[in-house]
Motif scaffolding. Structure first.
Motif, PDB file in Angstrom:
ATOM      1  N   LYS A   1       0.854  16.945 -13.556  1.00 17.34           N
ATOM      2  CA  LYS A   1       0.954  18.409 -13.498  1.00 17.34           C
ATOM      3  C   LYS A   1       1.954  18.931 -14.527  1.00 17.34           C
ATOM      4  O   LYS A   1       1.824  20.047 -15.034  1.00 17.34           O
ATOM      5  N   GLN A   2       2.963  18.097 -14.831  1.00 22.18           N
ATOM      6  CA  GLN A   2       3.966  18.485 -15.814  1.00 22.18           C
ATOM      7  C   GLN A   2       3.504  18.229 -17.245  1.00 22.18           C
ATOM      8  O   GLN A   2       4.207  18.551 -18.197  1.00 22.18           O
ATOM      9  N   GLY A   3       2.319  17.601 -17.388  1.00 19.61           N
ATOM     10  CA  GLY A   3       1.763  17.350 -18.712  1.00 19.61           C
ATOM     11  C   GLY A   3       2.169  16.033 -19.336  1.00 19.61           C
ATOM     12  O   GLY A   3       1.952  15.817 -20.542  1.00 19.61           O
ATOM     13  N   ASP A   4       2.745  15.122 -18.563  1.00 19.90           N
ATOM     14  CA  ASP A   4       3.184  13.838 -19.115  1.00 19.90           C
ATOM     15  C   ASP A   4       1.999  13.000 -19.580  1.00 19.90           C
ATOM     16  O   ASP A   4       0.875  13.132 -19.074  1.00 19.90           O
ATOM     17  N   ASN A   5       2.266  12.104 -20.513  1.00 19.95           N
ATOM     18  CA  ASN A   5       1.254  11.209 -21.072  1.00 19.95           C
ATOM     19  C   ASN A   5       0.823  10.164 -20.042  1.00 19.95           C
ATOM     20  O   ASN A   5       1.667   9.572 -19.363  1.00 19.95           O
TER      21      ASN A   5
ATOM     22  N   ALA B   1       0.838  -1.204   0.000  1.00 21.88           N
ATOM     23  CA  ALA B   1       0.000   0.000   0.000  1.00 21.88           C
ATOM     24  C   ALA B   1       0.876   1.259   0.000  1.00 21.88           C
ATOM     25  O   ALA B   1       0.556   2.246  -0.678  1.00 21.88           O
ATOM     26  N   TYR B   2       1.985   1.223   0.745  1.00 17.07           N
ATOM     27  CA  TYR B   2       2.886   2.372   0.758  1.00 17.07           C
ATOM     28  C   TYR B   2       3.515   2.578  -0.617  1.00 17.07           C
ATOM     29  O   TYR B   2       3.657   3.719  -1.093  1.00 17.07           O
ATOM     30  N   GLN B   3       3.894   1.497  -1.270  1.00 23.71           N
ATOM     31  CA  GLN B   3       4.449   1.595  -2.622  1.00 23.71           C
ATOM     32  C   GLN B   3       3.445   2.260  -3.565  1.00 23.71           C
ATOM     33  O   GLN B   3       3.812   3.136  -4.372  1.00 23.71           O
ATOM     34  N   ILE B   4       2.173   1.879  -3.468  1.00 24.51           N
ATOM     35  CA  ILE B   4       1.141   2.466  -4.326  1.00 24.51           C
ATOM     36  C   ILE B   4       0.957   3.952  -4.015  1.00 24.51           C
ATOM     37  O   ILE B   4       0.803   4.780  -4.926  1.00 24.51           O
ATOM     38  N   VAL B   5       0.975   4.304  -2.740  1.00 22.96           N
ATOM     39  CA  VAL B   5       0.861   5.717  -2.354  1.00 22.96           C
ATOM     40  C   VAL B   5       1.986   6.533  -2.995  1.00 22.96           C
ATOM     41  O   VAL B   5       1.750   7.615  -3.555  1.00 22.96           O
ATOM     42  N   MET B   6       3.209   6.013  -2.914  1.00 27.82           N
ATOM     43  CA  MET B   6       4.353   6.712  -3.502  1.00 27.82           C
ATOM     44  C   MET B   6       4.190   6.856  -5.015  1.00 27.82           C
ATOM     45  O   MET B   6       4.491   7.913  -5.594  1.00 27.82           O
ATOM     46  N   ARG B   7       3.687   5.813  -5.651  1.00 30.19           N
ATOM     47  CA  ARG B   7       3.490   5.866  -7.102  1.00 30.19           C
ATOM     48  C   ARG B   7       2.430   6.895  -7.494  1.00 30.19           C
ATOM     49  O   ARG B   7       2.600   7.655  -8.457  1.00 30.19           O
ATOM     50  N   ILE B   8       1.339   6.927  -6.761  1.00 25.50           N
ATOM     51  CA  ILE B   8       0.258   7.868  -7.079  1.00 25.50           C
ATOM     52  C   ILE B   8       0.710   9.305  -6.834  1.00 25.50           C
ATOM     53  O   ILE B   8       0.407  10.210  -7.624  1.00 25.50           O
ATOM     54  N   ASN B   9       1.441   9.531  -5.759  1.00 27.64           N
ATOM     55  CA  ASN B   9       1.955  10.876  -5.498  1.00 27.64           C
ATOM     56  C   ASN B   9       2.876  11.351  -6.617  1.00 27.64           C
ATOM     57  O   ASN B   9       2.823  12.512  -7.046  1.00 27.64           O
ATOM     58  N   ARG B  10       3.718  10.437  -7.090  1.00 26.96           N
ATOM     59  CA  ARG B  10       4.609  10.780  -8.209  1.00 26.96           C
ATOM     60  C   ARG B  10       3.794  10.978  -9.488  1.00 26.96           C
ATOM     61  O   ARG B  10       4.099  11.885 -10.292  1.00 26.96           O
ATOM     62  N   ALA B  11       2.767  10.191  -9.679  1.00 26.08           N
ATOM     63  CA  ALA B  11       1.919  10.330 -10.867  1.00 26.08           C
ATOM     64  C   ALA B  11       1.265  11.710 -10.909  1.00 26.08           C
ATOM     65  O   ALA B  11       1.168  12.331 -11.983  1.00 26.08           O
ATOM     66  N   LYS B  12       0.831  12.195  -9.771  1.00 22.27           N
ATOM     67  CA  LYS B  12       0.215  13.520  -9.708  1.00 22.27           C
ATOM     68  C   LYS B  12       1.214  14.600 -10.142  1.00 22.27           C
ATOM     69  O   LYS B  12       0.864  15.540 -10.869  1.00 22.27           O
TER      70      LYS B  12
END
Length: 269
Positions: free
Chosen positions: A230-234, A215-226
């Motif tokens: 914001k930077q406009g990545d695909n 669950a912590y790994q997923i949290v880190m991934r989602i935070n990075r995804a956000k």
């Protein structure tokens, strides 16, 4: 008409085979098999026989069958049922038992219970089955399986809780996940880094941080995804780069945490 055809799912991560069927009227003669098996009735009433003891099983109950035990489980005469049954290689369970007991024992120790009405155990099985059906990531499958079977062993042994060891070791696991959250790391990888067994890692981590390693790994991934959105990545590239199984896996987990899809989040920035 009842659908009597069972479905089989074999895990690519662990030596597990899941058998499940919906609205079935299929019946099985008394039999044995070399695997340990455990399962639940999703709907209907079942007549369960294990070691010549007959019991009535319904949704909410979990049936437990040790290797080579003669047993059967069938819907009541003239009715249909839905069920799930998981078959596990005893050697995998023996390894987990050794880690829990800290004893070097290569042989599986039979479970004393033949069934349980514990709601925690029932829901735990359903969670594990769903994780296998949804073909979640390797770390999610490992973690869910270890959690479930560890709880089964503790309940069977009437051990209410476990002592948590070394905060430093758990902090080490936390940092390792933080540094490698976008990689396909396993529970064993994290356990090796921290010096804990798989079992103690999961339980210690959850007690210390209030969240499981996966669950912590997923949290880190989602935070990075956000940040990347914001930077406009695909969106598709983000899913791949952050280690999600596919775009659907990314979408599902993002929505659980952000209450919006990646596309909605990106659009409103």
């Amino acid at each position: 008409m009842a659908n009597s055809n069972p479905h089989f799912l074999r895990s690519s991560v662990l030596p597990f085979e899941l058998r499940y069927s919906d609205n079935s009227n299929a019946c099985y003669k008394k039999h044995t098999h070399s695997e340990f098996s455990i399962g639940v009735v999703d709907s209907g009433i079942s007549e369960y026989v294990n070691q010549n003891i007959k019991q009535t099983i319904q949704p909410g109950s979990t049936v437990i069958v040790n290797p080579e035990e003669v047993h059967s489980c069938n819907p009541q005469k003239g009715t249909n049922w839905s069920y799930k049954m998981l078959y596990v290689e005893p050697s995998w369970l023996a390894n987990l038992q050794s880690k829990i007991s800290n004893k070097n024992n290569n042989n599986f120790q039979p479970i004393q219970m033949t069934h349980s009405d514990c709601p925690f155990l029932y829901q735990g099985f359903q969670s594990l089955a769903q994780t296998l059906i949804e073909n979640e990531s390797a770390i999610k499958v490992e973690q869910t399986a270890i959690n479930f079977f560890a709880e089964l062993f503790l309940i069977d042994a009437k051990i209410p809780s476990i002592d948590i060891i070394s905060k430093k070791a758990v902090d080490c696991a936390y940092q390792y996940i933080s540094d490698n959250f976008d990689k396909n790391i396993s529970i064993s990888d994290i356990a090796n880094i921290s010096g804990l067994s798989d079992f103690y890692l999961i339980h210690s981590f959850r007690k210390q941080y209030g969240i499981t390693p996966h669950a912590y790994q997923i949290v880190m991934r989602i935070n990075r995804a956000k940040e990347l959105l914001k930077q406009g990545d695909n969106i598709a590239s983000i899913a791949t780069d952050l280690g999600f199984t596919d775009q659907s896996h990314f979408h599902r987990n993002f929505k659980k945490m952000v209450a919006a899809t990646p596309k909605q989040y990106k659009k409103d920035l």
